[in-house]
Design an enzyme around this catalytic site. Structure first.
Site, PDB file in Angstrom:
ATOM      1  N   GLU A 446      57.547   9.656  42.792  1.00 53.29           N
ATOM      2  CA  GLU A 446      56.492  10.289  42.002  1.00 53.29           C
ATOM      3  C   GLU A 446      55.848  11.460  42.739  1.00 53.29           C
ATOM      4  O   GLU A 446      54.651  11.441  43.041  1.00 53.29           O
ATOM      5  CB  GLU A 446      55.429   9.269  41.602  1.00 53.29           C
ATOM      6  CG  GLU A 446      55.965   8.216  40.665  1.00 53.29           C
ATOM      7  CD  GLU A 446      54.872   7.407  39.967  1.00 53.29           C
ATOM      8  OE1 GLU A 446      53.680   7.646  40.207  1.00 53.29           O
ATOM      9  OE2 GLU A 446      55.234   6.526  39.172  1.00 53.29           O
ATOM     10  N   GLU A 521      60.724   1.792  38.588  1.00 50.62           N
ATOM     11  CA  GLU A 521      59.479   1.024  38.417  1.00 50.62           C
ATOM     12  C   GLU A 521      59.329   0.622  36.969  1.00 50.62           C
ATOM     13  O   GLU A 521      59.652   1.410  36.068  1.00 50.62           O
ATOM     14  CB  GLU A 521      58.245   1.838  38.861  1.00 50.62           C
ATOM     15  CG  GLU A 521      58.062   1.827  40.355  1.00 50.62           C
ATOM     16  CD  GLU A 521      56.840   2.605  40.847  1.00 50.62           C
ATOM     17  OE1 GLU A 521      55.776   2.541  40.194  1.00 50.62           O
ATOM     18  OE2 GLU A 521      56.970   3.252  41.903  1.00 50.62           O
TER      19      GLU A 521
END
Ligand code: GAL
Length: 972
Positions: A446, A521
């Site tokens: 991220e 995720e």
């Protein structure tokens, strides 16, 4: 340029070639003690807090007129070899001081509100020192010190010599200390660790929280992490490519052979190759490789994680000068853009979890055996994959995954292409590329600044190419949370989807049909273990699915990934709860609640959802608990997770309904609460195959202790994890019990941490001996005309007109006449102390032949200048809370040379408050105690008691074991 010698050699007789080599004198002594030693350097460190900006409280480090950046070897303060650390606390590594300090409401949210970080300068810098001896016979060997991980910003000195600075809190690093050592004598390593600044947005600990090693090799040796084993399996044969980088740190050209031997799990050599007639110029290194055929290899798999060893021997002048072991597995991995992941050609859906590194009780200083406990717990749920979010893991985590059969996404910390950041990635890959468990490198997570734009595309492409050069056998991924279709997602080998709520995996797959994908995720059913109604003041939350939130439902993620063969699998956020990221409430919440299991490893209900989907075992689990006194006749949702075909629910023997179980889902019934039993019966093909019940229990009555292992190794490292459960009189766990339990331990073991999985518990995880130092200050002096019966040493002697103490500054070789007798007085202030507080005076020589007094009482006399020892336990009877007087009588010191700085440091008072009683409340019926062995065998007894409950004892056998070679704890 690396010279890759692809040499397919015939089996040759080891030792048939002898090369004559002329060695420098120093190297000859190395040949006398050839081979490699790797010594664990965990035992007997000294530790004290420094200070982030107040140099006085940072032991005046880096204040010297000539400090360590001015002159080599001028480490000052604790960095100096001569620094007096006798009053510092003694501890063993791994050590995480963040877990030891209290919680603070103004602490960092992301780090779990511990009193560490910018607002806590006095507990954010830690100093570690260790003395060790190096024998004369080591002269000529190359000696290095290896740190597996220090959080963070560490600086290391050996014998006052600056070695380097490592900003990363996760990358392993190594310094060669050969030239700085005192051979045949004592050496001191000093480490300053500064945890002021955070790297992650989660709990990261503080200190030397992974192992430290001292390595010794001959000058000609395999480079650190210098081997790389990969295999190509065809039919019944594996072609194993064994590469070894050898380095010649000697002064002359080295000629040598490399013998590569593969040894099976039983220790039997299965194949050997010799790479002959190699040479390296002084200072050079090169990679040499050969291919070794292994017939009928036993493949490394999830069911049978079979491990081989490669023994790399470097043979020079008829002697084995190095022998280096590499554990590896023979297996193949493949990511397919349409069919997902394959291990040894067999399709495997990745059923994974993300995890940070901390555990209850110990923080990030996780003993090796606890790594195994954690991986085993995840496997119990049917999980087969683990993502090291978001940083390089400790090597022992990967060892546990290799041994137990768990696939790993091994993750880099920060994305970037500067030398520093690429070097972090390089260190990760070189260190971990032999682990069969590691199936892919994750370059990052991220990176919001660029994941969806051209900068991200460039950075990822550069890093990916860099990774491929170091390891052509594995692909790379990045966990991406947005901008799918753009930026990194256009170039990355294997797309890492962080949360399907952020976009469409189908669209990405359609747009990039040759790109495999994994769910790096995905959301769990966040919640507090054993909690079914939100309790805001205590920061306890019911599982999110109860609120009908689709984003918060574990089922959504699995159903998405299970239905799409092109997706290799997914990794839930997270397997275990972790400290920090205390969402959604913040203080008083201090840990995350995203885990499928809590901080201790106790399963939450959703554990059974995954177990029902991920294993072939029959699973039937109903919840909530059934202790709802005062809520009679209130309607409850009772859920079942199961992989049966049908489940029927009964309340006190009356059926509430039989329902068909949809795959990868759950069942639910409305049940009006009445005390008693809720029983579920599970059916497969119409036949009852499982039952599970929840019962209304009585009041807490007894404690039950259950050790996860009753036998541990007596090596000072091994642990047993003990579950503490509070039961009613019928031995049923009371799911609402919160009793405080007191622990007592006897025998060769110690408690190293306690926990209970409550995300807002502020009870200590650790009870430690408190070691503090009290300064002797305000030194004054007076010349006197004798040493006996001096009134000047008395507590209340009036010294108001004495001059401040200083040593003579002049050096006078011709000095004649008797030396002056002086009295020196100083003050130290003690806090109130209890009977068991140990107060020790640690002195240094202020005068020749000094006698020492405390409050007028003589403690010692005729102490030779700089005599060793000078350590005196003070009798409480002569001490008082508040002001105390320290006095010395002796002859004034004389300089032995013009440059000598005479000592002005009187020493220090050490105050030790023993370890308080260990205790912890159970949380919803459960708590955990971690017991570690001593380096001594015998029976360890742990007793648990609590007022009103019957107590319980568990016994562990600490059995003799071969100890890992280690640098001894210092003798001080
Ligand atoms: C993700 C992130 C994780 C964690 C998680 C919290 O976006 O990658 O590190 O912060 O959110 O839900």
């Amino acid at each position: 340029m690396k010279k890759l010698l692809q040499i397919f050699l015939f089996l040759s007789v080891i030792g048939s070639q002898v090369f004559v080599q002329s060695l420098a004198r120093a190297e000859q002594s190395a040949a006398a003690s050839p081979g490699r030693e790797r010594l664990l350097m965990d035992f007997g460190w000294r530790f004290a807090f420094g200070h982030a900006y107040d140099t006085d409280k940072d032991f005046n480090h880096a204040t010297g007129f000539f400090s360590y950046f001015a002159k080599a070897g001028y480490g000052d303060g604790p960095a100096s070899a001569n620094f007096d650390d006798r009053a510092w606390r003694i501890l063993n590594l791994p050590h995480d001081w963040a877990i030891e300090v209290p919680f603070a409401s103004n602490g960092s949210h992301s780090h779990g509100y511990k009193a560490v970080g910018r607002k806590f300068p006095e507990t954010s810098v830690g100093w570690y020192r260790k003395s060790f001896s190096i024998s004369k016979s080591d002269l000529g060997r190359r000696i290095g010190v290896e740190f597996d991980g220090v959080f963070r910003d560490s600086i290391v000195w050996v014998n006052g010599h600056y070695l380097g600075h490592e900003p990363s809190g996760y990358s392993g690093f190594r310094y060669d200390i050969t030239d700085h050592l005192n051979y045949g004598g004592n050496n001191v390593i000093a480490v300053r660790v500064d945890a002021t600044m955070e790297e992650g947005w989660f709990y990261e600990g503080a200190g030397i929280y992974r192992h430290v090693w001292l390595t010794k090799t001959a000058p000609l040796h395999v480079a650190p992490y210098g081997t790389f084993v990969s295999s190509d399996v065809k039919g019944n044969t594996a072609n194993v490519t064994a590469r070894a980088t050898v380095i010649n740190e000697g002064m002359t050209k080295a000629k040598f052979d490399i013998i590569q031997s593969i040894v099976d799990a039983g220790g039997k050599s299965v194949a050997t190759r010799r790479v002959k007639k190699l040479s390296l110029k002084p200072g050079d290194n090169d990679e040499f490789s050969c291919v070794i055929k292994v017939k009928k290899p036993v493949l490394w798999s999830l069911e049978s994680p079979y491990l081989y060893k490669l023994i790399t021997e470097v043979r020079s002048a008829g002697t084995v000068v190095d022998s280096y072991q590499t554990t590896f597995g023979i297996r193949t991995v493949r990511f397919d853009p349409n069919e997902g992941f394959f291990l040894n050609g067999k399709h495997v859906k990745l059923k994974g979890t993300n995890n940070h590194q901390d555990h209850a009780g110990v923080g990030v200083a996780v003993p090796d055996a606890l790594q195994e406990f954690r991986i085993a717990r995840l496997k119990e749920m049917g999980s087969n994959a683990y993502r090291c979010s978001h940083n390089p893991p400790t090597p022992e985590l990967l060892d546990a995954c290799d041994r137990l059969g768990m696939l790993v996404i091994d993750e880099n910390r920060l994305m970037g292409t500067t030398p520093e950041l690429l070097d972090q990635l390089k260190r990760l890959i070189l260190r971990d590329r032999n682990h069969p468990s590691v199936i892919i490198w994750s370059l990052g997570n991220e990176e919001w600044a660029f994941e969806g734009n051209i900068t991200g595309e460039r950075i990822a492409a550069t890093m990916q190419a860099f990774a491929k050069r170091l390891d052509p056998t594995r692909r790379t991924t990045v966990a991406i949370s947005g901008g799918w279709g753009q930026g990194i997602s256009r170039v990355i080998d294997v797309m890492g989807y962080n949360y399907i709520s952020h976009g469409s995996t189908d669209e990405q797959h359609a747009k990039f049909p040759n790109q495999p994908g994994i769910g790096t995720e995905e959301t769990t059913t966040q919640g507090t273990r054993g909690i079914y109604f939100d309790d805001r003041p205590n920061a306890h939350m019911a599982p999110l699915h109860k609120k009908g939130s689709t984003g918060g439902d574990i089922e959504v993620g699995w159903k998405h990934y299970a239905a799409r063969p092109y997706l290799a699998g997914l990794f839930y956020w997270t397997g275990f709860d972790y400290r920090g990221e205390a969402n959604p409430f913040g203080w008083p919440q201090v840990s995350s609640q995203c885990g499928i299991i809590d901080l201790c490893g106790f399963p939450k209900d959703c554990f059974y959802y995954l177990k029902s989907c991920w294993t072939d075992e029959t699973v039937l689990h109903v919840f909530p608990h059934w202790n709802w006194k005062g809520k009679e006749d209130q309607e409850f949702d009772v859920w079942a997770y199961s992989n049966c075909d049908e489940v029927e629910l009964f309340l006190n023997d009356k059926s509430v309904g039989r329902k068909k179980m949809e795959k990868n889902s759950h069942l639910q019934w409305k049940v009006k609460y009445q005390p008693g039993t809720v029983l579920a019966r599970g059916y497969k093909n119409g036949k009852e195959v499982a039952t599970h019940s929840i019962e209304t229990t009585g009041e807490p009555a007894a404690i039950q202790l259950t050790a996860h292992r009753a036998v541990i190794k007596a090596d000072g490292e091994d642990v047993s994890v003990i579950t503490v459960q509070v039961n009613d009189s019928k031995e049923r766990c009371v799911a609402t019990a919160n009793n405080e339990i007191i622990f007592a331990i006897e025998g060769p073991g110690r408690i190293i941490g306690v926990g209970n999985g409550d995300p807002s518990s502020h009870e200590p995880d650790k009870y430690i001996e408190s070691v503090s130092q009290v300064r002797i200050e305000n030194l004054k002096m007076q010349t006197v005309d004798g040493t006996e019966d001096r009134p000047e040493v008395a507590f209340d002697f009036n010294d108001s007109n004495w001059q401040a103490f200083k040593q003579p500054s002049e050096y006078n070789k011709e000095a004649k006449g008797p030396a002056k007798v002086i009295v020196i007085r100083g003050v130290f202030n003690l806090q109130e102390f209890a009977d068991d507080t140990k107060i020790t005076l640690l002195t240094k020589s202020l005068a020749e032949g000094q006698a020492i007094y405390v409050n007028g009482h003589r403690i010692a006399q005729d102490i030779k200048r700089d005599a060793p020892g000078q350590k005196y336990t003070l009798d409480h009877a002569i001490l008082r809370p508040g002001k105390n007087i320290y006095a010395v009588i002796g002859t004034q010191l004389a300089k032995k040379s013009q440059w000598e700085n005479l000592n002005t440091d009187p020493g220090v008072i050490q105050v030790i408050v023993p370890i308080p009683t260990w205790k912890r409340s159970v949380f919803n019926g459960l708590a955990q105690v971690i017991v570690q062995s001593a380096r001594q065998s015998g029976e360890v007894t742990l007793k648990a008691s609590s007022p009103g409950l019957s107590s319980n004892v568990t016994r562990l056998q600490a059995q003799p074991t071969a100890l890992r070679p280690a640098v001894p704890a210092s003798q001080q």
